[in-house]
Scaffold this motif. Structure first.
Motif, short mmCIF file in Angstrom:
data_model
loop_
_atom_site.label_atom_id
_atom_site.label_comp_id
_atom_site.label_asym_id
_atom_site.label_seq_id
_atom_site.Cartn_x
_atom_site.Cartn_y
_atom_site.Cartn_z
N SER A 2 9.89 17.22 -15.39
CA SER A 2 8.71 15.70 -14.77
C SER A 2 10.55 15.08 -15.05
O SER A 2 10.32 13.62 -14.15
CB SER A 2 8.06 14.55 -15.33
N ASN A 3 11.21 15.11 -15.59
CA ASN A 3 12.53 14.03 -15.26
C ASN A 3 13.26 14.74 -14.74
O ASN A 3 14.15 14.14 -13.85
CB ASN A 3 12.95 14.61 -16.92
N SER A 4 12.83 15.65 -13.81
CA SER A 4 14.35 16.36 -12.84
C SER A 4 13.63 15.95 -11.39
O SER A 4 12.58 16.40 -10.38
CB SER A 4 13.42 17.39 -12.95
N ARG A 5 13.56 14.42 -11.04
CA ARG A 5 13.20 13.42 -10.11
C ARG A 5 13.44 14.01 -8.56
O ARG A 5 12.43 14.21 -7.11
CB ARG A 5 13.99 12.25 -10.07
N PRO A 6 14.61 14.96 -8.06
CA PRO A 6 14.85 15.55 -6.95
C PRO A 6 13.63 16.70 -6.56
O PRO A 6 13.20 16.77 -6.13
CB PRO A 6 16.07 16.20 -7.04
N ILE A 7 13.33 17.59 -7.93
CA ILE A 7 12.67 18.06 -8.03
C ILE A 7 11.07 17.48 -7.64
O ILE A 7 10.32 18.26 -6.54
CB ILE A 7 12.47 19.70 -8.67
N ILE A 8 10.69 16.53 -8.36
CA ILE A 8 9.55 15.60 -7.97
C ILE A 8 9.28 15.18 -6.50
O ILE A 8 7.86 15.40 -5.94
CB ILE A 8 9.64 14.28 -9.23
N GLN A 9 10.09 14.34 -6.31
CA GLN A 9 10.26 13.78 -4.47
C GLN A 9 10.14 15.04 -3.74
O GLN A 9 9.70 14.57 -2.83
CB GLN A 9 11.94 13.09 -4.40
N ASN A 10 10.49 16.05 -3.82
CA ASN A 10 10.63 17.40 -2.82
C ASN A 10 8.82 17.75 -2.72
O ASN A 10 8.62 17.95 -1.82
CB ASN A 10 11.45 17.98 -3.00
N PHE A 11 8.53 18.70 -4.14
CA PHE A 11 7.28 18.61 -3.72
C PHE A 11 6.08 17.41 -3.35
O PHE A 11 4.89 17.80 -2.49
CB PHE A 11 6.96 18.65 -5.32
N ASN B 260 6.86 15.28 -0.64
CA ASN B 260 7.04 16.25 0.55
C ASN B 260 5.96 17.22 0.55
O ASN B 260 5.11 17.19 1.81
CB ASN B 260 8.81 16.42 0.98
N VAL B 261 6.18 18.43 -0.25
CA VAL B 261 5.33 19.16 0.22
C VAL B 261 3.64 18.77 0.56
O VAL B 261 2.92 19.05 1.24
CB VAL B 261 5.72 19.90 -0.79
N VAL B 262 3.14 17.90 -1.19
CA VAL B 262 2.03 17.55 -1.03
C VAL B 262 1.28 16.63 0.81
O VAL B 262 0.41 16.91 1.05
CB VAL B 262 1.97 16.65 -2.04
N ASP B 263 2.19 16.10 1.34
CA ASP B 263 2.67 15.53 2.48
C ASP B 263 1.86 16.66 3.52
O ASP B 263 1.31 15.69 4.09
CB ASP B 263 3.28 14.33 2.78
N VAL B 264 2.76 17.29 3.83
CA VAL B 264 2.41 18.04 4.17
C VAL B 264 0.81 18.79 4.27
O VAL B 264 0.27 19.40 5.47
CB VAL B 264 3.77 19.87 4.53
N LEU B 265 0.56 19.40 3.14
CA LEU B 265 -0.58 19.75 2.86
C LEU B 265 -1.25 19.12 3.32
O LEU B 265 -3.17 19.47 4.20
CB LEU B 265 -0.55 20.11 1.40
N ARG B 266 -1.36 17.70 3.22
CA ARG B 266 -2.64 16.48 3.41
C ARG B 266 -2.85 16.18 5.13
O ARG B 266 -3.96 16.65 5.37
CB ARG B 266 -2.32 14.99 2.90
N LEU C 215 0.95 -0.71 0.21
CA LEU C 215 0.45 0.11 -0.73
C LEU C 215 0.69 1.11 0.26
O LEU C 215 0.85 2.03 -0.90
CB LEU C 215 -0.79 0.12 1.23
N ILE C 216 1.39 1.48 0.96
CA ILE C 216 2.69 2.25 1.34
C ILE C 216 3.59 2.06 -0.93
O ILE C 216 3.48 3.77 -0.69
CB ILE C 216 3.94 2.33 1.68
N ASN C 217 3.85 1.63 -0.80
CA ASN C 217 4.78 1.72 -2.53
C ASN C 217 3.69 2.24 -3.48
O ASN C 217 3.61 3.35 -4.38
CB ASN C 217 4.88 0.73 -2.62
N SER C 218 2.45 1.43 -3.93
CA SER C 218 1.62 2.70 -4.56
C SER C 218 1.50 3.96 -3.85
O SER C 218 0.72 4.61 -5.06
CB SER C 218 -0.22 1.30 -3.96
N TYR C 219 1.30 4.01 -2.85
CA TYR C 219 0.68 6.08 -2.94
C TYR C 219 1.91 6.44 -3.08
O TYR C 219 1.85 7.20 -3.67
CB TYR C 219 0.69 5.94 -1.16
N ASN C 220 2.81 6.36 -2.73
CA ASN C 220 4.30 7.09 -2.77
C ASN C 220 4.09 7.40 -4.73
O ASN C 220 4.74 8.08 -5.31
CB ASN C 220 5.50 6.22 -2.68
N ASP C 221 4.04 5.69 -5.60
CA ASP C 221 4.61 5.66 -7.10
C ASP C 221 3.26 6.70 -7.38
O ASP C 221 3.63 7.47 -8.39
CB ASP C 221 4.07 4.60 -7.52
N ARG C 222 1.84 6.42 -7.02
CA ARG C 222 0.74 7.51 -7.24
C ARG C 222 0.58 8.86 -7.27
O ARG C 222 0.35 10.21 -8.56
CB ARG C 222 -0.99 7.12 -7.08
#
Length: 390
Positions: free
Chosen positions: A140-149, A151-157, A120-127
């Motif tokens: 979308s090819n800059s994975r570090p920026i996507i990963q950082n963002f 984290n921001v979505v997790d904070v907002l959630r 479930l956790i892996n599915s959530y992270n991929d989604r």
């Protein structure tokens, strides 16, 4: 008989009347006082307290709503600086992500529950990563920026969830005029305020890709490798996870941390299983380093040592690491760096940075004390590796 009764009443009020008329007036006056004191005043007091707690909770909700809107504004400014898309459409997508829910797997049959959680956790992270990539397709090819963002979505959630829960119970309290429910809400507001301040402060750090307090574990591994010789990365077999081997005072050290500098915690349990079962290593010792929430009387940056897997979260990776270590009879040593919640989620402070240097020194002493030359040792840097490279 009437005279005795009147005398008894007068003794109660401790007065000697001049006449029967004055006695009746005095008794009536005291009855009115009793009604006011035990009937009206408590009602006014409870109403005042109800208004007081109501204003505290409603004010808290208003401030939380404003802070969420400010965070969304920061996020929108960040996205619009990277891509040229409609701002309202992006905001709508962000609010949809804030409403995303994760339904826990059923625990009626405990067997396989940890595997269900991990899937479930892996599915959530991929989604979540895919949804964030759709928000910013040009990067979308800059994975570090996507990963950082993500984290921001997790904070907002998390902020949105806190707001909705407190608002729910606040509305229930007002609907049923529940004085005691409002008291309970008001009592936990200081604790929630600290958590919310920490979450609000983490948004700029995540958007800028700065190391946070929780990066102490990965940063320790990053600095420790400078003390090693013959450093060799071990492939890219485990997603978002860095594995390397090196030599330190005659021991072979396996270094494990999340792969930076993007904001991720990696798959540390899979990496450790890979070391045991694919490389066929048999470590004499496993050392885990992680950030830990301090108690109020403890100093930020203080260090504690102990036994066991130093790792938070819901316990999936911790369970898997413990199972592997138990299977191969490997003792687990833990080093904790104490910090408050704001320090854990905000940009790394100087006391935490200095504590990391001290832990690097302690690692050498622990390896000397609990292993022998030619032994193998695993060092695991637990935590979010944002801003920390390999």
């Amino acid at each position: 008989m009437h005279t005795l009764t009147a005398l008894g009443i007068l003794q109660v009020f401790q007065v000697t009347p001049v006449s029967s008329q004055s006695t009746q007036q005095y008794i009536l006056y005291n009855i009115i006082l009793l009604v006011l004191w035990f009937g009206v005043f408590p009602w006014f007091y409870e109403t005042f307290q109800l208004w007081r707690y109501q204003s505290q909770v409603s004010g808290f909700l208003n401030r939380l709503r404003v802070s969420m809107n400010n965070n969304i504004t920061q996020v929108l400014d960040f996205i619009t600086s990277k891509v040229n898309e409609d701002k309202k459409l992006i905001e709508s997508r962000i609010r949809d992500l804030m409403e995303m829910v994760i339904i826990e797997p059923t625990s009626m049959e405990p067997e396989g529950l940890v595997r269900k959680y991990k899937a479930l956790i892996n599915s959530y992270n991929d989604r979540l990563e895919k949804d964030v990539s759709r928000l910013m397709p040009s990067i979308s090819n800059s994975r570090p920026i996507i990963q950082n963002f993500t984290n921001v979505v997790d904070v907002l959630r998390e902020l949105n969830f806190i707001y909705k829960v407190i608002d729910h119970y606040y509305r229930l309290a007002m609907k049923y005029k529940s004085y005691y429910l409002l008291i309970q809400l008001a009592a936990i507001l200081p604790l929630l305020k600290e958590e919310i301040d920490a979450l609000n402060g983490s948004v700029p750090a995540f958007l800028k890709g700065q190391p946070i307090g929780d990066s102490a574990g990965p940063l320790t591994v990053f600095r420790f490798k400078n003390l090693c010789s013959n450093l060799e990365p071990i492939g890219d077999s485990i997603k978002d996870t860095y594995i390397a081997s090196c030599n330190f005072k005659g021991r072979k050290i396996y270094l494990v941390k999340a792969e930076g500098p993007g904001g991720t915690v990696g798959h540390l349990d899979d990496a450790i299983r890979y070391i045991y079962e694919s490389i066929n290593a048999r470590p004499r010792l496993m050392i885990t380093i992680d950030a830990a929430l301090k108690l109020e009387g403890e100093e930020s940056g203080s260090i504690a040592e102990g036994l066991g897997v130093a790792m938070g979260g819901i316990g999936v990776e911790k369970f898997n690491i413990e199972s592997i270590a138990t299977k191969y009879d490997t003792p687990i040593y833990a080093i904790l760096i104490k910090m408050s919640m704001p320090e854990a989620l905000n940009a790394m402070t100087k006391p935490i940075d200095e504590a990391v240097n001290k832990v690097v020194e302690r690692l050498g002493k622990v390896i000397d004390s609990y292993s022998d030359p030619n032994d193998e040792v695993i060092i695991v840097g637990v935590g979010n590796t944002i801003g920390v490279a390999q």
